[in-house]
Design an enzyme around this catalytic site. Structure first.
Site, PDB file in Angstrom:
ATOM      1  N   HIS A   1      -9.877  51.137  24.162  1.00 12.55           N
ATOM      2  CA  HIS A   1     -10.696  52.348  24.306  1.00 12.55           C
ATOM      3  C   HIS A   1     -10.105  53.406  23.375  1.00 12.55           C
ATOM      4  O   HIS A   1      -9.118  54.054  23.703  1.00 12.55           O
ATOM      5  CB  HIS A   1     -10.659  52.803  25.773  1.00 12.55           C
ATOM      6  CG  HIS A   1     -11.407  54.071  26.046  1.00 12.55           C
ATOM      7  ND1 HIS A   1     -12.531  54.127  26.834  1.00 12.55           N
ATOM      8  CD2 HIS A   1     -11.191  55.337  25.642  1.00 12.55           C
ATOM      9  CE1 HIS A   1     -12.963  55.377  26.902  1.00 12.55           C
ATOM     10  NE2 HIS A   1     -12.167  56.135  26.188  1.00 12.55           N
TER      11      HIS A   1
ATOM     12  N   HIS B   1     -10.341  56.806  20.696  1.00 12.11           N
ATOM     13  CA  HIS B   1     -11.047  58.049  20.373  1.00 12.11           C
ATOM     14  C   HIS B   1     -11.019  58.243  18.861  1.00 12.11           C
ATOM     15  O   HIS B   1     -10.224  57.616  18.164  1.00 12.11           O
ATOM     16  CB  HIS B   1     -10.392  59.225  21.103  1.00 12.11           C
ATOM     17  CG  HIS B   1     -10.788  59.289  22.547  1.00 12.11           C
ATOM     18  ND1 HIS B   1     -11.083  60.458  23.199  1.00 12.11           N
ATOM     19  CD2 HIS B   1     -10.971  58.311  23.466  1.00 12.11           C
ATOM     20  CE1 HIS B   1     -11.404  60.199  24.457  1.00 12.11           C
ATOM     21  NE2 HIS B   1     -11.347  58.908  24.648  1.00 12.11           N
TER      22      HIS B   1
ATOM     23  N   CYS C   1     -11.641  64.541  26.186  1.00 13.76           N
ATOM     24  CA  CYS C   1     -10.763  64.569  27.347  1.00 13.76           C
ATOM     25  C   CYS C   1     -10.571  66.025  27.722  1.00 13.76           C
ATOM     26  O   CYS C   1     -10.339  66.863  26.865  1.00 13.76           O
ATOM     27  CB  CYS C   1      -9.421  63.930  26.988  1.00 13.76           C
ATOM     28  SG  CYS C   1      -8.229  63.958  28.349  1.00 13.76           S
TER      29      CYS C   1
ATOM     30  N   ASN D   1     -14.945  60.095  21.831  1.00 10.74           N
ATOM     31  CA  ASN D   1     -14.731  58.668  21.749  1.00 10.74           C
ATOM     32  C   ASN D   1     -15.208  58.153  20.387  1.00 10.74           C
ATOM     33  O   ASN D   1     -15.871  58.855  19.644  1.00 10.74           O
ATOM     34  CB  ASN D   1     -15.569  57.963  22.825  1.00 10.74           C
ATOM     35  CG  ASN D   1     -15.052  58.220  24.217  1.00 10.74           C
ATOM     36  OD1 ASN D   1     -14.230  57.485  24.722  1.00 10.74           O
ATOM     37  ND2 ASN D   1     -15.508  59.295  24.850  1.00 10.74           N
TER      38      ASN D   1
ATOM     39  N   ARG E   1     -20.866  58.259  31.422  1.00 18.24           N
ATOM     40  CA  ARG E   1     -19.810  58.823  32.272  1.00 18.24           C
ATOM     41  C   ARG E   1     -18.825  59.608  31.410  1.00 18.24           C
ATOM     42  O   ARG E   1     -18.735  60.829  31.475  1.00 18.24           O
ATOM     43  CB  ARG E   1     -19.096  57.703  33.056  1.00 18.24           C
ATOM     44  CG  ARG E   1     -18.304  58.171  34.271  1.00 18.24           C
ATOM     45  CD  ARG E   1     -16.973  58.837  33.981  1.00 18.24           C
ATOM     46  NE  ARG E   1     -16.061  57.976  33.235  1.00 18.24           N
ATOM     47  CZ  ARG E   1     -14.911  58.390  32.731  1.00 18.24           C
ATOM     48  NH1 ARG E   1     -14.519  59.647  32.893  1.00 18.24           N
ATOM     49  NH2 ARG E   1     -14.145  57.557  32.039  1.00 18.24           N
ATOM     50  N   ASP E   2     -18.120  58.913  30.561  1.00 22.93           N
ATOM     51  CA  ASP E   2     -17.052  59.525  29.774  1.00 22.93           C
ATOM     52  C   ASP E   2     -17.597  60.570  28.798  1.00 22.93           C
ATOM     53  O   ASP E   2     -16.943  61.580  28.510  1.00 22.93           O
ATOM     54  CB  ASP E   2     -16.315  58.402  29.018  1.00 22.93           C
ATOM     55  CG  ASP E   2     -14.959  58.821  28.502  1.00 22.93           C
ATOM     56  OD1 ASP E   2     -14.591  59.997  28.648  1.00 22.93           O
ATOM     57  OD2 ASP E   2     -14.256  57.972  27.930  1.00 22.93           O
TER      58      ASP E   2
END
Lengths: 307, 307
Positions: free
Chosen positions: A209, A211, A242, A251, A15-16
């Site tokens: 979470h 990065h 992002c 990430n 997803r991300d």
């Protein structure tokens, strides 16, 4: 706090990671990659997002992906929903996933640029969504973006972030993820932040979470671990980033995170060579060199005979 | 131990980085890059190696580089010598540098493969070299390679490494660098290791030299810092690696290390935008994308307006 001996890692690449890819990834490839992640032992994978397909066309095939993937029965699949409309759509296929992520940015400016609403408006919707998600018997994980800093506003007040976290918990979220959306955390702050968050949120799963925007993502993860954090999100191949602002890089790489934890004697339940295999497969699907390091070096066990 | 508020960073790219480059770097380019590093504020740069030019042809122009670079007067230049023959050659241009690095591998097998001598033979020569270096009024920095693990032998005994360090100190070395030659350290071990090393070596400068082989180099640096280590080596652009075994990837990136320290409030005395500029210049000279992260993202201050 004593270092946790075992951690949970949620793989968020499908997803991300994928949502930031400029070229459309064929559904077949997504399915193959997620299946490979399932074989690597992940018990948590974020696989889809119920956002408007005109906003994020890369994830428009989410339902088809959920339909077609074959992962072990104990794998909890997560979907992200940006608002009640997204949740409505997600619940139409309610039996295909187990966890729902809802989110807000701690920074007013980032929230406005990201979802075009104020933090208050977003939180009002989030309260309603959390209750609906719990009522459906699903796990509600709340994510607070820009928890460690905002590219537009700079430092974000720790108290403000934890107030939002508490509000999410009261609405029914059993997990709160703190997102370093544009990579502004440093390990000294991660240490302070997670000590405070764990203290303030008893009984809630606190997830980090990070990065790797300026290379210190794993240092942040180590600092959070030492502060007692036992739940992490990462992305295979260091995929992701992002959309706001442009230029924010990926990430932390799952395979690098897993390698670090295993080398320290911290259990993840994952099969590292298979994680690396999946990341290499992603590299081949995307047709460019990905930026994780273990993807080149392999696990430490291979150091004696590099491949 | 309290976190040091200020650290020393030695830039090792011009030696440790360049020597691993497969294509010859023209002397003009080397000089321009080292001058750029000098402008970035480094007070310590490793610039040359007195090794046989047929073994490492990339560094054959060492004397010319030392002759032609223009760095601020307070920049200490370091040269590496592998044996007494190398020291003889270095001392022919004795007024062109300030620090001499001598080395050994803690692992017998790595030492044999790297310099084709036993550790005992190497240390006998090192004892003599250290005394000569000190007698010349130069600083002697000893480096212990494979301090945290060996790709051929696995774990390397901490006591053995510190015994070698103590012997170097007795011979006159005022700085001992512990090298993670093939990137086998993890932050938990870095924490334990540097606490023990600082305890065992009072009055000696203890330097951490990490690689970023599996992405955890900065986590190791953070752990070493928290254990009290205040001296680091790194390579701009994440250049470098180790010729033995093939496939070992680069040092930690100076610009990522500096960014992490500055974000934590730890002083380095360096001008980060200029370090990044030098790394980008190296990228352009070498004609390939380098693997540091800050080279893409820029310093945190640029996050609001990515370039």
């Amino acid at each position: 706090m004593a270092r946790p001996q075992r951690v949970q890692i949620r793989e968020v690449g499908p997803r991300d990671g994928f949502q930031n890819e400029p070229e459309h990834i064929p559904t077949d490839d997504k399915v193959r990659l997620i299946n490979a992640l399932g074989r690597a032992g992940f018990t948590r994978i974020e696989v889809a997002s119920f956002v408007r397909p005109d906003v994020i066309p890369q994830l428009a095939d989410g339902v088809e992906v959920l339909d077609r993937i074959e992962v072990p029965d104990d794998t909890k699949l997560m979907v992200l929903v940006p608002n009640s409309k997204g949740l409505d759509n997600a619940l139409k296929v309610r039996d295909k996933f187990h966890e729902v992520a809802i989110f807000v940015s701690a920074s007013e400016t980032h929230n406005k640029k990201n979802v075009n609403r104020t933090v208050d408006e977003t939180m009002a919707d989030n309260d309603v969504m959390a209750k609906r998600i719990v009522a459906e018997g699903l796990d509600c994980a709340a994510v607070i973006a820009t928890s460690f800093g905002c590219p537009f506003e700079g430092k974000v007040d720790l108290g403000r972030v934890l107030d939002l976290a508490e509000r999410f918990a009261e609405a029914g979220a059993t997990e709160i993820g703190f997102g370093d959306t544009t990579g502004m955390c440093n390990p000294a702050y991660a240490s302070e932040f997670f000590a405070a968050a764990l203290d303030r949120l008893p009984g809630v799963e606190v997830t980090a979470h990070f990065h790797n925007t300026r290379g210190q993502g794993l240092a942040n993860a180590y600092a959070a671990l030492e502060a007692g954090c036992a739940s992490f999100e990462s992305s295979f191949g260091e995929l992701g980033g992002c959309p706001v602002p442009a230029g924010s890089t990926g990430n932390i790489a799952t395979e690098d995170l897993v390698s670090m934890f295993h080398e320290m004697g911290v259990e993840t339940g994952l099969d590292l060579p298979r994680v690396i295999e999946a990341a290499r497969e992603a590299q081949s699907v995307l047709g460019r060199k990905l930026t994780s390091h273990s993807i080149v070096a392999g696990p430490i066990e291979w150091a004696a005979s590099p491949r």
